[in-house]
Every structure is written in structure tokens, then in C-alpha cells.
Design an enzyme around this catalytic site. Structure first.
Site, short mmCIF file in Angstrom:
data_model
loop_
_atom_site.label_atom_id
_atom_site.label_comp_id
_atom_site.label_asym_id
_atom_site.label_seq_id
_atom_site.Cartn_x
_atom_site.Cartn_y
_atom_site.Cartn_z
N LYS A 114 -40.96 17.30 23.94
CA LYS A 114 -39.69 16.83 23.09
C LYS A 114 -39.95 15.79 21.99
O LYS A 114 -39.37 16.31 20.97
CB LYS A 114 -38.87 16.25 24.34
CG LYS A 114 -38.57 17.30 25.56
CD LYS A 114 -36.90 17.44 25.57
CE LYS A 114 -36.54 18.80 25.91
NZ LYS A 114 -36.06 18.87 27.40
N LYS A 195 -41.87 29.03 23.68
CA LYS A 195 -41.04 28.86 24.89
C LYS A 195 -39.53 29.07 24.49
O LYS A 195 -39.16 28.25 23.47
CB LYS A 195 -41.33 27.80 25.78
CG LYS A 195 -40.78 28.01 27.03
CD LYS A 195 -40.40 26.55 27.58
CE LYS A 195 -38.89 26.48 28.17
NZ LYS A 195 -38.46 25.24 28.82
N LYS A 198 -32.96 25.96 25.07
CA LYS A 198 -32.07 25.87 24.52
C LYS A 198 -32.00 24.90 23.31
O LYS A 198 -31.31 24.87 22.39
CB LYS A 198 -30.99 25.29 25.54
CG LYS A 198 -30.74 26.13 26.86
CD LYS A 198 -29.54 25.43 27.76
CE LYS A 198 -30.00 25.72 29.34
NZ LYS A 198 -31.04 24.61 29.92
N1 AQP Z 1 -38.53 30.13 28.63
C1 AQP Z 1 -38.55 30.21 29.94
N2 AQP Z 1 -39.30 31.03 30.57
C2 AQP Z 1 -39.06 31.25 31.92
N3 AQP Z 1 -38.37 30.12 32.55
C3 AQP Z 1 -37.62 29.19 31.86
N4 AQP Z 1 -36.63 28.31 32.15
C4 AQP Z 1 -36.40 27.62 31.22
N5 AQP Z 1 -36.66 28.23 29.83
C5 AQP Z 1 -37.59 29.29 30.43
C6 AQP Z 1 -36.52 28.01 33.82
O1 AQP Z 1 -34.87 27.85 33.67
C7 AQP Z 1 -34.76 26.93 34.73
C8 AQP Z 1 -33.87 25.95 34.18
O2 AQP Z 1 -34.49 25.16 33.13
P1 AQP Z 1 -33.38 23.99 32.46
O3 AQP Z 1 -32.30 24.46 31.67
O4 AQP Z 1 -32.93 22.94 33.68
O5 AQP Z 1 -34.39 23.07 31.73
P2 AQP Z 1 -35.77 23.73 30.82
O6 AQP Z 1 -36.52 24.23 31.45
O7 AQP Z 1 -36.04 22.32 30.04
O8 AQP Z 1 -34.99 24.80 29.59
P3 AQP Z 1 -34.65 24.70 28.34
O9 AQP Z 1 -33.86 25.86 27.84
O10 AQP Z 1 -35.90 24.38 27.78
O11 AQP Z 1 -33.52 23.57 28.25
P4 AQP Z 1 -33.59 22.22 27.31
O12 AQP Z 1 -33.84 22.91 25.99
O13 AQP Z 1 -32.16 21.50 27.54
O14 AQP Z 1 -34.72 21.20 27.84
C9 AQP Z 1 -36.07 26.15 35.08
O15 AQP Z 1 -36.55 26.65 36.35
C10 AQP Z 1 -37.00 26.39 34.02
O16 AQP Z 1 -38.27 26.55 34.48
#
Ligand code: AQP
Length: 329
Positions: A114, A195, A198
Site C-alpha cells: 500500500k 493483482k 479495489k
Molecule cells: N485479486 C484477487 N485474487 C484472489 N483473491 C482476492 N481477494 C482480493 N483480491 C483478490 C480476496 O478477496 C477477499 C476479500 O478481500 P478484501 O476486499 O477484504 O481485501 P483485499 O484482499 O485487500 O482486496 P482488495 O480488492 O485488494 O481491497 P483493497 O483494495 O480495499 O485493499 C480476501 O480473501 C482476498 O484474499
């Protein structure tokens, strides 16, 4: 405490995307067929580290609930709830932080990523793994189905629970991560090949449809090689998307034509059209179910309230055990 307890969460930091679906939500729903208990939560406390817009946060929370229900979450078999409806997790977070070395948190890849993406960190973002550990340990979770990006956080939860147990006796159950076996499912790529996330602006909303879906798929990164040029499918990002939606035999045909090159080889535009069609079809039923839930907000509220009641009873018992163990009761 006997038997399996599955737990996972999604942050309401935007609309759930294909990575969230293939990496996590799909497994959560499939696990309803297994013996055990299930706790799935909307991580709204977590989202506070980046959200500054209360109305948007409320909307995103609702969106995650609608997503789970549309995709088949059955409230009779899974407790679906808001993290902030279980304030006991914040008490557990403090107890866990108190036995956690700074070095453990400083090693978190997700925090470092991040920072690398230019996000100004709050202290909340830094201690995020402790809140996540509390979420997991609060429900005596044995199995945590998550994407690959969460493996380190899970290990940190094991470490934190282990440190507390070492200091005060057996309070927390040791959780294990459940990661999708396929590399593409465990780490779904975004439109740019990084990856899908969001916060990186490279995501595709699960329920995107029609023109916005075409536009999104149109943005998947390609190169300038002509269709006739024989190519290794592994060098074409689009194949990682097609792999998510096409059955094995159709996927192999597309790959074969790409490897062979020449007049019969598909262009990227052609592959994108097929991908749009496949995504539309894959989520067609879920899209309809989502619309039904959108029209019935009271039903969604009741499901979340019931889920919170079940989750809170469990978290309260764990919190009480932890308080007693460390001398606060
Ligand atoms: N690209 C991905 N591929 C596989 N699994 C993913 N997950 C997230 N992105 C991928 C899985 O989705 C679940 C929920 O994730 P989250 O929204 O709580 O947090 P994150 O992993 O940080 O997802 P983002 O989209 O990257 O969110 P932001 O940008 O807000 O930090 C988890 O089980 C995660 O592994």
C-alpha cells in the site's frame, strides 16, 4: 469447539470484484455444503482505514451483503454480519496487540504494498493485521478461506494467538488458511496484469453488464503483436481471464489456435467479445437474485441482524475467556 468453523470477510472498500469472487466468495458459498459452522463478515471497521465518506461506506456495506446473497449465501447455513456489530473484536484486538512485537507488523507485505502504491498510511492500517487476527480468533475459526494475498495476515493471526496462549494458557484456537489451488484463482489479475484490487483501479465489478462490462474488458492489457503471429498463451493476459470462465475444452481450443498463429488465430478483440459473453452468462442468475434483494432492503437488514446475533454470542464468549486469562477479570 469440535468440528470445523469457517470464517472469512470482505472489506466494503468498493464494489466486490472478480478477484474477490474467484479468490474468496465462491469458496465461501461452496463451503455451505460442508459440515461445520460458517461466519462471513463485512469488514467495515477495516474499511475505516481508507474511507472518509460515510454515505459511500454505508452503500458499500450494503453492496457486499447484496453480493453474498445474490451469489448464493444461505442465511440458514452461514452467519452473514457486519464486523462493527461485534465490538468485542476491538477488545480482542487490543489484547492481541499487547502481545505482538512491532517487528511482526512491520514485515506485513500488504502494508508495504500500500505504501508503494502511494497510500498515506494511518496507524489503523499499520495494526490492521491485529484486527484481522481478532476477527479470526473471536469465532474459534479453524479454517479461513482467503485469496493468496491474505496468507501472511493469516500467519500473523497464528503468531498473535500463539503468543497470547503462550503467555496466558490456551485461549485461542489455531486457524489454518484455505487458499484456492489454481494460481489464477488465488491471485486473479486486474486489467493491468497486477493483482486485481479495489484500491488499484484495475478491477471489474462482479455484476458489471452490457456496455460498462464491454468497456471494462476492453481495458484488459494487450500488446501489439498481430493475430497471425504464433504466441505462447502464457504471454497473453486475456487467457488468465478466459481461464476463469471457459470450460477446459473450449479454453484449450482458443489456446491451440493462438499457439498455431496464421489465418485461423483469434485476435484480441475476438477473445474479448467471447469473454464478455461468458461473464454475462456466468452471473446471469446471480444478477437477477441481486435485483430481488435490492427491492427488499428489510429482508437484507434482518439477515444481517440475525447473523450479528449469532456471531456476537460466540465473540463474547471468546472475549470473556481472554479477559479472564490475562487478569482483567
Ligand atoms: N485479486 C484477487 N485474487 C484472489 N483473491 C482476492 N481477494 C482480493 N483480491 C483478490 C480476496 O478477496 C477477499 C476479500 O478481500 P478484501 O476486499 O477484504 O481485501 P483485499 O484482499 O485487500 O482486496 P482488495 O480488492 O485488494 O481491497 P483493497 O483494495 O480495499 O485493499 C480476501 O480473501 C482476498 O484474499
Amino acid at each position: 469447539m469440535a468440528g470445523k468453523t469457517f470464517l472469512s470477510g470482505i472489506q466494503p472498500t468498493g464494489r466486490p470484484h472478480l478477484g474477490n469472487y474467484f479468490g474468496a466468495i465462491r469458496q465461501h458459498i461452496a463451503l455451505q455444503e460442508e459440515q461445520g459452522e460458517r461466519f462471513y463478515f463485512i469488514a467495515d471497521y477495516h474499511a475505516l482505514t481508507s474511507s472518509r465518506d460515510p454515505a459511500k461506506l454505508r452503500e458499500n456495506v450494503r453492496d457486499v451483503a447484496l453480493t453474498y446473497l445474490a451469489l448464493g449465501l444461505d442465511p440458514e447455513r452461514s452467519a452473514l454480519f457486519r464486523q462493527s456489530d461485534v465490538p468485542e473484536v476491538t477488545e480482542l484486538t487490543w489484547m492481541l496487540l499487547s502481545v505482538t512485537g512491532m517487528g511482526l507488523l512491520e514485515r506485513a507485505h500488504s502494508y508495504k504494498d500500500k505504501l508503494a502504491h502511494g497510500i498515506t498510511p494511518s496507524a489503523g492500517l499499520f495494526v490492521y493485521p491485529a484486527l484481522m487476527a481478532a476477527d479470526i480468533l473471536a469465532y474459534d475459526s479453524t479454517h479461513v478461506p482467503v485469496g493468496k494475498d491474505q496468507v501472511q495476515h493469516l500467519e500473523m493471526a497464528q503468531d498473535m494467538g500463539g503468543s497470547f496462549n503462550a503467555a496466558y494458557g490456551q485461549v485461542f484456537v489455531r486457524p489454518e488458511a484455505m487458499i484456492p489451488k489454481s494460481e489464477t484463482l488465488a491471485k486473479v489479475p486486474g486489467l493491468d496484469g497486477e493483482k486485481m484490487s479495489k484500491s488499484y483501479g484495475n478491477d471489474v465489478w462482479i455484476f458489471e453488464s452490457g456496455k460498462p462490462l464491454k468497456n471494462a474488458v476492453g481495458k484488459i492489457k494487450t500488446d501489439s503483436r498481430p493475430p497471425e503471429e504464433p504466441k505462447d498463451p502464457a504471454s497473453v493476459l486475456l487467457f488468465q481471464f478466459l481461464e476463469l470462465f471457459l470450460d477446459a475444452s473450449e479454453l484449450e481450443q482458443w489456446k491451440e489456435r493462438t499457439r498455431a498463429g496464421g489465418a485461423g488465430a483469434p485476435g484480441y478483440g475476438h477473445m474479448k467479445l467471447r469473454l464478455v459473453e461468458a461473464i454475462e452468462l456466468h452471473f446471469a442468475d446471480a444478477r437477477k437474485r441481486r435485483e430481488e434483494y435490492v427491492k427488499d432492503p428489510a429482508r437484507v437488514d434482518a439477515i444481517l441482524a440475525r447473523g450479528a446475533e449469532i456471531a456476537r454470542a460466540r465473540a463474547r464468549a471468546t472475549r470473556d475467556r481472554a479477559l479472564a486469562a490475562c487478569g482483567l477479570r
